[in-house]
Write an enzyme that holds these catalytic residues in place. Structure first.
Site, mmCIF file in Angstrom:
data_model
loop_
_atom_site.group_PDB
_atom_site.id
_atom_site.type_symbol
_atom_site.label_atom_id
_atom_site.label_comp_id
_atom_site.label_asym_id
_atom_site.label_seq_id
_atom_site.Cartn_x
_atom_site.Cartn_y
_atom_site.Cartn_z
ATOM 1 C CD GLU A 98 8.407 -3.214 8.351
ATOM 2 O OE1 GLU A 98 7.744 -4.259 8.141
ATOM 3 O OE2 GLU A 98 8.863 -2.517 7.440
ATOM 4 C CE LYS A 147 -3.089 -8.320 -4.494
ATOM 5 N NZ LYS A 147 -3.457 -7.290 -3.475
ATOM 6 C CB CYS A 179 10.440 -0.586 2.486
ATOM 7 S SG CYS A 179 11.063 0.081 0.955
ATOM 8 C CG PHE A 205 -0.245 0.368 2.524
ATOM 9 C CD1 PHE A 205 0.037 1.688 2.848
ATOM 10 C CD2 PHE A 205 0.158 -0.616 3.422
ATOM 11 C CE1 PHE A 205 0.689 2.019 4.027
ATOM 12 C CE2 PHE A 205 0.812 -0.301 4.604
ATOM 13 C CZ PHE A 205 1.071 1.035 4.900
ATOM 14 C CD GLU A 228 -5.925 -5.668 0.023
ATOM 15 O OE1 GLU A 228 -4.952 -5.608 -0.751
ATOM 16 O OE2 GLU A 228 -5.962 -6.412 1.023
ATOM 17 C CB SER A 266 4.731 -7.518 5.628
ATOM 18 O OG SER A 266 3.808 -8.501 5.239
HETATM 19 P P1 NAD Z 1 1.461 -6.739 3.020
HETATM 20 O O1 NAD Z 1 2.513 -7.791 3.057
HETATM 21 O O2 NAD Z 1 0.376 -6.779 4.024
HETATM 22 O O3 NAD Z 1 0.727 -6.739 1.592
HETATM 23 C C1 NAD Z 1 1.462 -6.705 0.382
HETATM 24 C C2 NAD Z 1 0.620 -7.337 -0.724
HETATM 25 O O4 NAD Z 1 0.359 -8.708 -0.403
HETATM 26 C C3 NAD Z 1 -0.728 -6.677 -0.929
HETATM 27 O O5 NAD Z 1 -1.007 -6.637 -2.307
HETATM 28 C C4 NAD Z 1 -1.694 -7.597 -0.191
HETATM 29 O O6 NAD Z 1 -2.979 -7.599 -0.758
HETATM 30 C C5 NAD Z 1 -1.045 -8.957 -0.321
HETATM 31 N N1 NAD Z 1 -1.261 -9.815 0.846
HETATM 32 C C6 NAD Z 1 -1.419 -9.428 2.146
HETATM 33 N N2 NAD Z 1 -1.564 -10.495 2.944
HETATM 34 C C7 NAD Z 1 -1.493 -11.591 2.146
HETATM 35 C C8 NAD Z 1 -1.569 -12.997 2.387
HETATM 36 N N3 NAD Z 1 -1.748 -13.481 3.610
HETATM 37 N N4 NAD Z 1 -1.455 -13.838 1.342
HETATM 38 C C9 NAD Z 1 -1.269 -13.362 0.098
HETATM 39 N N5 NAD Z 1 -1.190 -12.035 -0.192
HETATM 40 C C10 NAD Z 1 -1.295 -11.161 0.820
HETATM 41 O O7 NAD Z 1 2.232 -5.321 3.060
HETATM 42 P P2 NAD Z 1 1.603 -3.870 3.150
HETATM 43 O O8 NAD Z 1 1.024 -3.671 4.504
HETATM 44 O O9 NAD Z 1 0.758 -3.582 1.965
HETATM 45 O O10 NAD Z 1 2.935 -2.988 2.987
HETATM 46 C C11 NAD Z 1 3.790 -2.685 4.066
HETATM 47 C C12 NAD Z 1 4.950 -3.641 4.119
HETATM 48 O O11 NAD Z 1 5.647 -3.656 2.875
HETATM 49 C C13 NAD Z 1 6.006 -3.250 5.157
HETATM 50 O O12 NAD Z 1 6.437 -4.405 5.814
HETATM 51 C C14 NAD Z 1 7.128 -2.649 4.327
HETATM 52 O O13 NAD Z 1 8.412 -2.710 4.915
HETATM 53 C C15 NAD Z 1 7.053 -3.496 3.109
HETATM 54 N N6 NAD Z 1 7.679 -2.857 1.959
HETATM 55 C C16 NAD Z 1 8.884 -3.333 1.548
HETATM 56 C C17 NAD Z 1 9.527 -2.738 0.492
HETATM 57 C C18 NAD Z 1 10.871 -3.239 0.039
HETATM 58 O O14 NAD Z 1 11.328 -2.783 -0.990
HETATM 59 N N7 NAD Z 1 11.515 -4.158 0.721
HETATM 60 C C19 NAD Z 1 8.933 -1.646 -0.174
HETATM 61 C C20 NAD Z 1 7.687 -1.203 0.254
HETATM 62 C C21 NAD Z 1 7.061 -1.825 1.326
#
Ligand code: NAD
Length: 498
Positions: free
Chosen positions: A382, A173, A281, A149, A176, A226
């Site tokens: 985190e 994808k 991140c 997000f 959302e 994450s």
């Molecule tokens: P998230 O892991 O909750 O979601 C990321 C994506 O995965 C979304 O599209 C979501 O719909 C999907 N998703 C969520 N739960 C899922 C599941 N159980 N099974 C399958 N798909 C699932 O992350 P977020 O809250 O959207 O973003 C924040 C996180 O992203 C933080 O941990 C941040 O550090 C990380 N991030 C990392 C980088 C990097 O380059 N390393 C960059 C940006 C964000």
């Protein structure tokens, strides 16, 4: 209230299922639109469209692909304010910050426009007598991207411009929580002349993700999010035979040496810790103060944090917007509670902040902890919010071993006026991206972006040449055109050249 759609085969498409989610404006706490949650049947339709478009796009010359991406780049620049406004409205970050992040995405498109050059293979004459060898970089097929997000436009643009430039087709994808930028970029790609089916968008949740991970026609998965989800994505997609790059969470440390320039360092840390409400991140969430600089540094950080203006991202003069959701706000507040309960010194408390006129917004004020230890929850987890913690170390050795013991290894920075200290730090630190007097060392698009350890599962980073290698397969061709006189009878021994 509008309900968004999927984008399949070059047009807005209704979902085959009926599930939807609310997209909220985090500053007001109000729903602003609905988004469909794609079903596995929707994903199948999108992958089918991408598969059907693949042969034509693969055979389109890199130069023609590049021209379409160049037109897309022009449209992105024209529509940058609109994309920034959408990102700010759905995420909450300030317009200035959102504009900067769209620009960082555009830079990946600028890199991808170099496709004809990037896709050149290697050639060697006379690898054996009268034998030449050359390599080719060929697309892998249908690729999928799953994005978080916190960067509604930029992170998708880490992926699809390079995948498409390399001749692949793509199913995105997006999160959302922030679907609108991706759908708008799909329209702009069409306007730029991209053939239908090359780029598809399926907003959704776990159901859509799982359908992509197991689909036999999806060849490669790029993920950013994450760490627990990144690990799941990596394991599941690899189990189904796909190549995977899965970027995870972070806990980025800034080491401040006693010889650092104090004002410059404190300013740099302000932006890196509290910009985008800490939801980056590459945010600096942890300061390691070395030697006797700690007390002065903490005082300076507090002084500057006190001046930060918190409010809705679209208002002038605001430094920091809300966090993404009420659940996330409550989670951050829970971490602050735990820091207090576990004995850290709360220097600045961002709990309970109220922004007049935006009482239902998801705000947390800038928060600063001192005297944090490595056992505390606020160090181990985190937080992904505007919470900066300060640990103290006696020496640079201690600071380096502390960082190298942390499971996350996305980014880190050192502030010092000693070249020798900086050089040693960059050499010994086990982290993927390092800043020297640079707080958020996000590499430019022509370098690659990625962390180490629990911050990345997979072998190749995003964009730069690693992105090109991720989205291509290398084929090596060995050629001989023997003269009649050179033709010898065959041998069953292992052929050797030379
Ligand atoms: P998230 O892991 O909750 O979601 C990321 C994506 O995965 C979304 O599209 C979501 O719909 C999907 N998703 C969520 N739960 C899922 C599941 N159980 N099974 C399958 N798909 C699932 O992350 P977020 O809250 O959207 O973003 C924040 C996180 O992203 C933080 O941990 C941040 O550090 C990380 N991030 C990392 C980088 C990097 O380059 N390393 C960059 C940006 C964000």
């Amino acid at each position: 209230m509008d309900t968004l759609s999927l984008w399949i085969n070059g047009k807005h498409t209704a979902s085959l299922g009926g599930r939807t989610a609310e997209v909220n404006n985090p500053a007001t706490g109000k729903a602003i639109r609905h988004v469909p949650l794609a079903t596995s049947a929707d994903v199948n339709v999108a992958v089918e469209a991408a598969k059907a478009a693949f042969p034509g796009w693969r055979d389109t010359t890199p130069l023609r692909r590049s021209r379409i991406l160049n037109k897309f780049r022009e449209l992105l620049e024209l529509h940058r304010p609109e994309l920034a406004q959408l990102a700010s409205e759905e995420h909450g970050k300030t317009l200035e910050d959102a504009t900067g992040s769209v620009q960082r995405g555009i830079e990946v498109v600028e890199f991808a426009v170099g496709a004809p050059h990037l896709l050149k293979g290697e050639h060697a004459e006379n690898v054996g007598r009268g034998v030449d060898c050359h390599s080719m970089l060929q697309p892998v097929g249908v690729c999928a991207g799953i994005t978080p997000f916190n960067f509604p436009a930029m992170v998708p643009m880490w992926m699809f411009p390079i995948a498409i430039a390399c001749g692949n087709t793509f199913v995105l994808k997006p999160s959302e929580k922030v679907p609108s930028c991706s759908l708008r970029m799909a329209e702009l790609l069409k306007e730029a002349g991209l053939p239908d089916g090359v780029f598809n968008v399926v907003p959704g949740d776990k159901e859509a993700v799982d359908a992509l991970l197991i689909h036999p026609d999806v060849r490669a998965i790029s993920f950013v999010g994450s760490t627990p989800v990144a690990k799941y994505i990596y394991e599941t997609a690899a189990h189904h035979g796909k190549r995977v790059q899965a970027l995870g969470g972070a806990k980025n440390h800034a080491v401040v040496m006693p010889d650092a320039s104090l004002d410059f360092t404190a300013d740099a840390i302000m932006g890196a810790a509290y910009g985008s409400a800490g939801e980056r991140c590459m945010a600096i969430s942890t300061v390691v103060a070395v030697g006797d600089i700690a007390d002065t540094l903490v005082a300076r950080l507090k002084e500057k944090a006190d001046k930060l203006v918190v409010g809705p991202g679209d208002q002038k003069g605001v430094d920091m917007g809300p966090v993404i959701s009420s659940q996330h706000r409550d989670r951050i507040v829970g971490f602050i509670d735990s820091g207090v309960a576990e004995g850290a010194k709360l220097v600045k408390d961002g709990r309970g902040i109220v922004v007049p006129g935006y009482e239902d917004g998801y705000f947390v004020g800038p928060t600063l902890f001192d005297h944090v230890s490595t056992e505390m929850t606020i160090y181990r987890e985190e937080i992904f919010g505007p919470v900066l913690i300060v640990l103290r170390a006696e020496s640079m050795n201690d600071a380096i071993s502390l960082i190298n013991s942390n499971p996350y290894a996305n980014g880190t920075a050192i502030f010092t006026s000693s070249g020798a200290a900086a050089r040693r730090f960059q050499n010994e630190i086990e982290v993927g991206m390092v800043g020297i007097n640079v707080p958020i060392p996000v590499p430019m698009a022509f370098f690659s972006f990625g962390g180490w350890k629990a911050s990345l599962f997979g072998d190749l980073h995003m964009h730069g040449m690693e992105g090109v290698y991720f989205y291509t397969r290398t084929k090596a061709v060995t050629t001989r055109w023997p003269e009649q006189s050179d033709r010898k009878t065959s041998t069953l021994a292992m052929p050797t050249l030379g």
